[in-house]
Design a protein around this motif. Structure first.
Motif, PDB file in Angstrom:
ATOM      1  N   LEU A 169      -0.058   7.172   0.944  1.00  0.00           N
ATOM      2  CA  LEU A 169      -1.327   7.910   0.944  1.00  0.00           C
ATOM      3  C   LEU A 169      -2.465   7.037   1.434  1.00  0.00           C
ATOM      4  O   LEU A 169      -3.308   7.453   2.244  1.00  0.00           O
ATOM      5  CB  LEU A 169      -1.623   8.423  -0.469  1.00  0.00           C
ATOM      6  CG  LEU A 169      -2.971   9.159  -0.645  1.00  0.00           C
ATOM      7  CD1 LEU A 169      -3.023  10.379   0.253  1.00  0.00           C
ATOM      8  CD2 LEU A 169      -3.168   9.543  -2.114  1.00  0.00           C
ATOM      9  N   GLN A 170      -2.491   5.752   0.947  1.00  0.00           N
ATOM     10  CA  GLN A 170      -3.548   4.847   1.360  1.00  0.00           C
ATOM     11  C   GLN A 170      -3.470   4.550   2.860  1.00  0.00           C
ATOM     12  O   GLN A 170      -4.488   4.507   3.566  1.00  0.00           O
ATOM     13  CB  GLN A 170      -3.457   3.540   0.563  1.00  0.00           C
ATOM     14  CG  GLN A 170      -3.861   3.708  -0.907  1.00  0.00           C
ATOM     15  CD  GLN A 170      -3.634   2.443  -1.704  1.00  0.00           C
ATOM     16  OE1 GLN A 170      -2.601   1.760  -1.525  1.00  0.00           O
ATOM     17  NE2 GLN A 170      -4.567   2.133  -2.615  1.00  0.00           N
ATOM     18  N   LEU A 171      -2.239   4.340   3.337  1.00  0.00           N
ATOM     19  CA  LEU A 171      -2.060   4.082   4.760  1.00  0.00           C
ATOM     20  C   LEU A 171      -2.507   5.273   5.600  1.00  0.00           C
ATOM     21  O   LEU A 171      -3.127   5.131   6.671  1.00  0.00           O
ATOM     22  CB  LEU A 171      -0.590   3.751   5.053  1.00  0.00           C
ATOM     23  CG  LEU A 171      -0.084   2.409   4.499  1.00  0.00           C
ATOM     24  CD1 LEU A 171       1.431   2.277   4.701  1.00  0.00           C
ATOM     25  CD2 LEU A 171      -0.807   1.262   5.199  1.00  0.00           C
ATOM     26  N   LEU A 174      -4.809   7.523   4.775  1.00  0.00           N
ATOM     27  CA  LEU A 174      -6.268   7.625   4.752  1.00  0.00           C
ATOM     28  C   LEU A 174      -6.915   6.609   5.694  1.00  0.00           C
ATOM     29  O   LEU A 174      -7.884   6.906   6.398  1.00  0.00           O
ATOM     30  CB  LEU A 174      -6.794   7.420   3.328  1.00  0.00           C
ATOM     31  CG  LEU A 174      -6.471   8.532   2.328  1.00  0.00           C
ATOM     32  CD1 LEU A 174      -6.904   8.143   0.922  1.00  0.00           C
ATOM     33  CD2 LEU A 174      -7.147   9.836   2.751  1.00  0.00           C
ATOM     34  N   ILE A 175      -6.368   5.376   5.716  1.00  0.00           N
ATOM     35  CA  ILE A 175      -6.910   4.353   6.618  1.00  0.00           C
ATOM     36  C   ILE A 175      -6.731   4.769   8.075  1.00  0.00           C
ATOM     37  O   ILE A 175      -7.643   4.655   8.904  1.00  0.00           O
ATOM     38  CB  ILE A 175      -6.227   2.998   6.350  1.00  0.00           C
ATOM     39  CG1 ILE A 175      -6.646   2.456   4.975  1.00  0.00           C
ATOM     40  CG2 ILE A 175      -6.578   1.982   7.444  1.00  0.00           C
ATOM     41  CD1 ILE A 175      -5.899   1.226   4.547  1.00  0.00           C
ATOM     42  N   MET A 204       0.849  -1.200   0.000  1.00  0.00           N
ATOM     43  CA  MET A 204       0.000   0.000   0.000  1.00  0.00           C
ATOM     44  C   MET A 204       0.872   1.231   0.000  1.00  0.00           C
ATOM     45  O   MET A 204       1.934   1.269   0.638  1.00  0.00           O
ATOM     46  CB  MET A 204      -0.911  -0.011   1.222  1.00  0.00           C
ATOM     47  CG  MET A 204      -1.827  -1.250   1.293  1.00  0.00           C
ATOM     48  SD  MET A 204      -2.936  -1.210   2.713  1.00  0.00           S
ATOM     49  CE  MET A 204      -4.027   0.107   2.234  1.00  0.00           C
ATOM     50  N   SER A 205       0.390   2.232  -0.687  1.00  0.00           N
ATOM     51  CA  SER A 205       1.152   3.480  -0.766  1.00  0.00           C
ATOM     52  C   SER A 205       1.008   4.252   0.540  1.00  0.00           C
ATOM     53  O   SER A 205       0.067   4.031   1.311  1.00  0.00           O
ATOM     54  CB  SER A 205       0.630   4.318  -1.939  1.00  0.00           C
ATOM     55  OG  SER A 205      -0.693   4.746  -1.679  1.00  0.00           O
TER      56      SER A 205
END
Length: 405
Positions: free
Chosen positions: A6-8, A10-11, A3-4
């Motif tokens: 950014l995704q981490l 957001l989570i 996961m990038s």
């Protein structure tokens, strides 16, 4: 797949947001609970002040041979008279009531002294048998008079003659000016130069409400131009006040006395035997779930016989069931000469107790003796006197109206 960043991010932000919402809701709920607990904390409840409405204390009688307070042989249910007049739905049909031993107001809390007694109802040649006064009673009714431009028949009143107002409505007419009033019905004949519509201000369902009186005046106001007729309409606000004052007066005078006949054994009193004994004593089973003793001369119900249980008597239930007791009930305002009626009821209760091998007892299952019965009779006499002094003769048409449903 990795996961990038950014995704981490957001989570992580979503998890933090959810946790924050949960914590915020918990904090808000805790604040609300604290406010509710604070609002209803007993130590912060207002204390009763002299003259404020407090829990009623049951009145008591004193026997001539006992210095301690004597609990009346029939239970005294304080304030129930007021409840009877206001708690029932205003449908015009009396609901079946379980038997009450004594219904009266509490000494010391009476409002009668603060209310003006009614003028005595004058006897009238227009009083028909059955206790119906064939003339308006301005002291207990809201009256609207109509003066038609020309004489009218009953057919012209169709829009208002049988209107349902939630209280008793009566119509009267005069065939000549200043002549006697005539009660009007659908089949009344003749033409009338003056009309009067009369709405009862209070009964055991309570006082006529502002809404009921407004509706009454509005219906008459709409009928007047149709005749056409001039209308004399009272002030609704003043009539509402009169209704409430009348209801308070009547609630303070509303007394019912009961004597209980109890069977001690487990089998109780078979319904078939009870019916036979009751009918032999002169009672007849009425549609309201009780037996009635009717005076042959006047047609008035002097007293009733009711189930000690909260169940009405019917032909079917009497055939298949039993009861452990019955209550003789005297409705003081509705009976002519209540003291005499009580004496008669007392003898009937004693005879029934003897016939059924039962006991005449109070609400605590203690046998009634003659001094106790004499004390109850004094209550009856005092209640009848209070009614008369207030302009409501027991058993009169005025009393039947005010203490009916």
């Amino acid at each position: 797949m990795a996961m990038s960043p950014l995704q981490l991010g957001l989570i992580g932000a979503g998890i933090v947001l959810v946790v924050g919402v949960i914590i915020y809701n918990w904090w808000q709920e805790r604040r609300v609970r604290q406010r509710i607990a604070s609002a209803f904390r007993p130590s912060e409840m207002p204390k009763a002040t002299p003259g404020a409405e407090t829990a009623r204390v049951e009145p008591s009688l004193r026997s001539d041979h006992d210095d301690d307070a004597y609990v009346p042989p029939a239970t005294v249910v304080a304030g129930t008279a007021q409840a009877l007049r206001r708690d029932q739905p205003d449908t015009g049909t009396p609901a079946w009531q379980p038997p009450m031993d004594v219904i009266s107001s509490v000494p010391g809390e009476s409002t009668t002294a603060e209310l003006s007694p009614l003028p005595p109802s004058a006897p009238s040649p227009g009083t028909a048998t059955g206790g119906i006064v064939r003339q308006p009673d301005a002291d207990i009714e809201c009256i609207v008079t109509l003066q038609p431009a020309r004489p009218v028949s009953v057919g012209a009143l169709a829009a208002g003659l049988h209107a349902r107002m939630g209280k008793r409505l009566r119509w009267f007419g005069r065939t000549v000016a200043d002549g006697p009033w005539q009660g009007l019905a659908s089949d009344s004949r003749g033409e009338f130069v003056e009309l009067a519509a009369c709405l009862l201000l209070a009964d055991r369902n309570g006082a006529a409400s502002r809404c009921q009186l407004d509706t009454f005046v509005r219906v008459l106001g709409e009928l007047a131009p149709m005749l056409p007729a001039a209308a004399s309409v009272p002030d609704v606000g003043a009539e509402t006040g009169r209704a409430e004052a009348l209801d308070h007066l009547c609630a303070d005078l509303d007394v019912q006395i009961g004597l209980t006949v109890m069977k001690g054994d487990a089998n109780g009193i078979p319904g078939t035997k009870l019916r036979g004994v009751a009918e032999a004593a002169g009672f007849s089973l009425a549609s309201g779930g009780r037996f009635e003793w009717v005076d042959e001369n006047s047609g008035a119900v002097l007293y009733t016989l009711q189930n000690v249980r909260n169940e009405p008597f019917t032909v079917d239930t009497l055939r298949v069931s039993a009861t452990n007791g019955v209550v003789f009930v005297l409705d003081v305002p509705r009976v002519p000469d209540p003291a005499r009626a009580f004496d008669q009821m007392k003898l009937a209760a004693k005879r029934m107790a003897h016939t059924l091998a039962a006991e005449l007892v109070d609400d605590n299952r203690r046998p009634l003796d003659d001094p106790a019965l004499a004390a109850i009779r004094k209550q009856v006499d005092a209640a009848a006197t209070a009614l008369t002094e207030s302009g409501i003769e027991p058993g009169s048409p005025r009393a039947l109206a005010l203490f009916g449903a």
